[in-house]
Design an enzyme around this catalytic site. Structure first.
Site, PDB file in Angstrom:
ATOM      1  N   ARG A 253     -28.360   1.390  14.964  1.00  0.00           N
ATOM      2  CA  ARG A 253     -28.332   0.413  16.055  1.00  0.00           C
ATOM      3  C   ARG A 253     -27.550  -0.825  15.656  1.00  0.00           C
ATOM      4  O   ARG A 253     -26.899  -1.473  16.477  1.00  0.00           O
ATOM      5  CB  ARG A 253     -29.734   0.075  16.541  1.00  0.00           C
ATOM      6  CG  ARG A 253     -30.694  -0.634  15.602  1.00  0.00           C
ATOM      7  CD  ARG A 253     -30.489  -2.138  15.551  1.00  0.00           C
ATOM      8  NE  ARG A 253     -31.703  -2.862  15.225  1.00  0.00           N
ATOM      9  CZ  ARG A 253     -31.710  -4.035  14.610  1.00  0.00           C
ATOM     10  NH1 ARG A 253     -30.588  -4.588  14.186  1.00  0.00           N
ATOM     11  NH2 ARG A 253     -32.868  -4.638  14.393  1.00  0.00           N
TER      12      ARG A 253
ATOM     13  N   ASN B  49     -15.077  -6.808  -1.317  1.00  0.00           N
ATOM     14  CA  ASN B  49     -16.500  -6.901  -1.659  1.00  0.00           C
ATOM     15  C   ASN B  49     -16.612  -7.682  -2.967  1.00  0.00           C
ATOM     16  O   ASN B  49     -15.740  -7.554  -3.850  1.00  0.00           O
ATOM     17  CB  ASN B  49     -17.102  -5.500  -1.830  1.00  0.00           C
ATOM     18  CG  ASN B  49     -18.624  -5.536  -1.913  1.00  0.00           C
ATOM     19  OD1 ASN B  49     -19.299  -5.917  -0.966  1.00  0.00           O
ATOM     20  ND2 ASN B  49     -19.168  -5.142  -3.060  1.00  0.00           N
TER      21      ASN B  49
ATOM     22  N   MET C 173     -22.215  -9.468  11.057  1.00  0.00           N
ATOM     23  CA  MET C 173     -23.419  -8.665  11.230  1.00  0.00           C
ATOM     24  C   MET C 173     -24.479  -8.877  10.159  1.00  0.00           C
ATOM     25  O   MET C 173     -25.565  -8.301  10.236  1.00  0.00           O
ATOM     26  CB  MET C 173     -23.037  -7.178  11.262  1.00  0.00           C
ATOM     27  CG  MET C 173     -21.993  -6.818  12.296  1.00  0.00           C
ATOM     28  SD  MET C 173     -22.460  -7.251  13.989  1.00  0.00           S
ATOM     29  CE  MET C 173     -23.906  -6.230  14.217  1.00  0.00           C
ATOM     30  N   GLY C 174     -24.199  -9.690   9.152  1.00  0.00           N
ATOM     31  CA  GLY C 174     -25.124  -9.801   8.035  1.00  0.00           C
ATOM     32  C   GLY C 174     -26.133 -10.930   8.103  1.00  0.00           C
ATOM     33  O   GLY C 174     -27.154 -10.897   7.423  1.00  0.00           O
ATOM     34  N   THR C 175     -25.857 -11.950   8.913  1.00  0.00           N
ATOM     35  CA  THR C 175     -26.724 -13.127   8.926  1.00  0.00           C
ATOM     36  C   THR C 175     -27.872 -12.943   9.903  1.00  0.00           C
ATOM     37  O   THR C 175     -27.673 -12.902  11.122  1.00  0.00           O
ATOM     38  CB  THR C 175     -25.913 -14.386   9.284  1.00  0.00           C
ATOM     39  OG1 THR C 175     -24.889 -14.558   8.305  1.00  0.00           O
ATOM     40  CG2 THR C 175     -26.791 -15.611   9.302  1.00  0.00           C
TER      41      THR C 175
ATOM     42  N   GLY D 167     -23.964 -10.889  15.459  1.00  0.00           N
ATOM     43  CA  GLY D 167     -24.962  -9.838  15.631  1.00  0.00           C
ATOM     44  C   GLY D 167     -26.187 -10.099  14.780  1.00  0.00           C
ATOM     45  O   GLY D 167     -26.193  -9.842  13.578  1.00  0.00           O
TER      46      GLY D 167
ATOM     47  N   LYS E   5     -40.970  -3.199  16.023  1.00  0.00           N
ATOM     48  CA  LYS E   5     -40.545  -2.628  14.748  1.00  0.00           C
ATOM     49  C   LYS E   5     -41.207  -3.433  13.651  1.00  0.00           C
ATOM     50  O   LYS E   5     -41.116  -4.662  13.624  1.00  0.00           O
ATOM     51  CB  LYS E   5     -39.032  -2.662  14.565  1.00  0.00           C
ATOM     52  CG  LYS E   5     -38.602  -2.044  13.225  1.00  0.00           C
ATOM     53  CD  LYS E   5     -37.097  -1.918  13.090  1.00  0.00           C
ATOM     54  CE  LYS E   5     -36.451  -3.233  12.758  1.00  0.00           C
ATOM     55  NZ  LYS E   5     -35.015  -3.064  12.414  1.00  0.00           N
TER      56      LYS E   5
ATOM     57  N   HIS F 268     -24.989  -0.572   1.692  1.00  0.00           N
ATOM     58  CA  HIS F 268     -25.451   0.637   2.382  1.00  0.00           C
ATOM     59  C   HIS F 268     -25.041   0.651   3.851  1.00  0.00           C
ATOM     60  O   HIS F 268     -24.611   1.685   4.383  1.00  0.00           O
ATOM     61  CB  HIS F 268     -26.972   0.733   2.264  1.00  0.00           C
ATOM     62  CG  HIS F 268     -27.587   1.826   3.072  1.00  0.00           C
ATOM     63  ND1 HIS F 268     -27.472   3.159   2.733  1.00  0.00           N
ATOM     64  CD2 HIS F 268     -28.319   1.793   4.224  1.00  0.00           C
ATOM     65  CE1 HIS F 268     -28.105   3.897   3.620  1.00  0.00           C
ATOM     66  NE2 HIS F 268     -28.624   3.103   4.542  1.00  0.00           N
ATOM     67  N   GLN F 269     -25.146  -0.487   4.534  1.00  0.00           N
ATOM     68  CA  GLN F 269     -24.868  -0.547   5.960  1.00  0.00           C
ATOM     69  C   GLN F 269     -23.379  -0.440   6.281  1.00  0.00           C
ATOM     70  O   GLN F 269     -22.990  -0.078   7.395  1.00  0.00           O
ATOM     71  CB  GLN F 269     -25.426  -1.855   6.525  1.00  0.00           C
ATOM     72  CG  GLN F 269     -25.191  -2.096   8.009  1.00  0.00           C
ATOM     73  CD  GLN F 269     -25.901  -1.104   8.912  1.00  0.00           C
ATOM     74  OE1 GLN F 269     -27.032  -0.725   8.643  1.00  0.00           O
ATOM     75  NE2 GLN F 269     -25.241  -0.676   9.991  1.00  0.00           N
TER      76      GLN F 269
END
Length: 321
Positions: A110, A159, A219-221, A292, A67, A137-138
């Protein structure tokens, strides 16, 4: 060569397709029949962009490729998403380029599939309250995927820019679930599952804010220096990840490793839980945490699924190359 443009992905690939593909490749990774190549990620010195490659090979499915893409922070002013990517698949027997696949939506799907898999295998079966940290967005992809894994009865969210929480509230409304914007103390105190999906470089959640039995999906790092939760939280949890080598260098785990709070050997690949070689959660009061980081094999798996679906439905664009 097969071409699947970005515009075709939404009609071809479902979240359940992605979850199945990612689950299978995590299992393949744990069996050592699939491996990721070193990640390249660089600031290019133009348009404030980060650009890189993620690649790998799965000997079981024969998915081979990469990718290519990154983050262009000024794209919103051009009517484009900030994250841009394209996936290239190659024939493992000949090296010939087999397919070029639009990677923007697939990346979102994914990433959501990975956190959903962690909830499927690690969250308590009776989890009722889902906490969301981050509303970019995610976040909506994460929320929708998580709701498929447990019978959640309420969604709590925080947030740094509260006005953005409306996108999560809209999803909750569509699903008929109550939604509340709360502070992080209450989110941690009441949530059974917490998903963090931010680009933070400072911890947003402390160990003292998380109650026993919680499952967290961080999931962000995905870059050196990023951090969503304090390192002490990982020390108090049983830590799972997609790939250990990546987690300890650019994932949430990097900070706890650097401070000597956890050992590399204590981190469990989620694929081992999927394969049944690790029990996963072992008690109701255990805190579990999934780091993740996002690996190239995830992208190859979902792109391969898109190609097979396009061929089966007769909508693949085939060109001589």
């Amino acid at each position: 060569m097969i071409i699947i443009p970005e515009s075709a992905i939404a009609e071809l690939v479902t979240p359940s397709d992605c979850l199945k593909a990612v689950e299978e490749v995590f299992a393949s990774m744990a069996n050592r029949s699939a491996y990721n190549f070193p990640v390249i990620r660089e600031a290019i010195g133009h348009a404030d962009a980060l650009y890189g490659f993620k690649s790998g090979f799965d000997r079981k499915s024969l998915a081979l490729g990469l990718k290519s893409g990154g983050f262009w922070p000024n794209n919103a002013s051009r009517g484009l998403t900030n994250h841009q990517s394209t996936i290239l698949l190659f024939d493992a027997d000949t090296g010939k380029c087999r397919a070029v696949v639009g990677g923007n939506l697939l990346t979102a799907l994914r990433t959501a599939a990975a956190s959903a898999i962690s909830i499927k295998y690690l969250a308590r079966k009776d989890a009722k309250v889902l906490g969301m940290i981050g509303a970019g967005h995610q976040s909506t992809f994460q929320l929708r995927a998580a709701l498929e894994q447990r019978a959640f009865e309420k969604i709590l969210a925080w947030n740094p820019h509260p006005d953005m929480l409306s996108r999560l509230e809209e999803v909750a409304k569509e699903e008929g679930l109550p939604f509340e914007a709360v502070d992080r103390d209450r989110l941690g105190a009441e949530s059974d599952v917490i998903i963090s999906i931010t680009s933070s470089f400072a911890p947003l959640l402390k160990a003292s804010q998380v109650r026993a039995g919680t499952h967290l999906a961080c999931m962000g790092t995905d870059t050196k220096g990023k951090q969503e939760v304090e390192a002490e939280l990982l020390a108090a949890a049983t830590v799972f990840t997609d790939e250990v080598a990546q987690a300890i260098t650019i994932g949430e785990t990097q900070h706890a490793i650097e401070r000597g709070l956890i050992r590399k050997e204590a981190i469990v690949e989620i694929g081992a839980v999927i394969n049944g070689t690790h029990p996963g959660r072992t008690s109701e009061d255990q805190v579990t945490l999934f780091d993740g980081t996002g690996v190239g094999l995830q992208d190859l798996a979902v792109a391969s699924a898109a190609v097979e679906l396009a061929l089966a439905k007769g909508v693949a664009i085939e060109v001589d190359f």
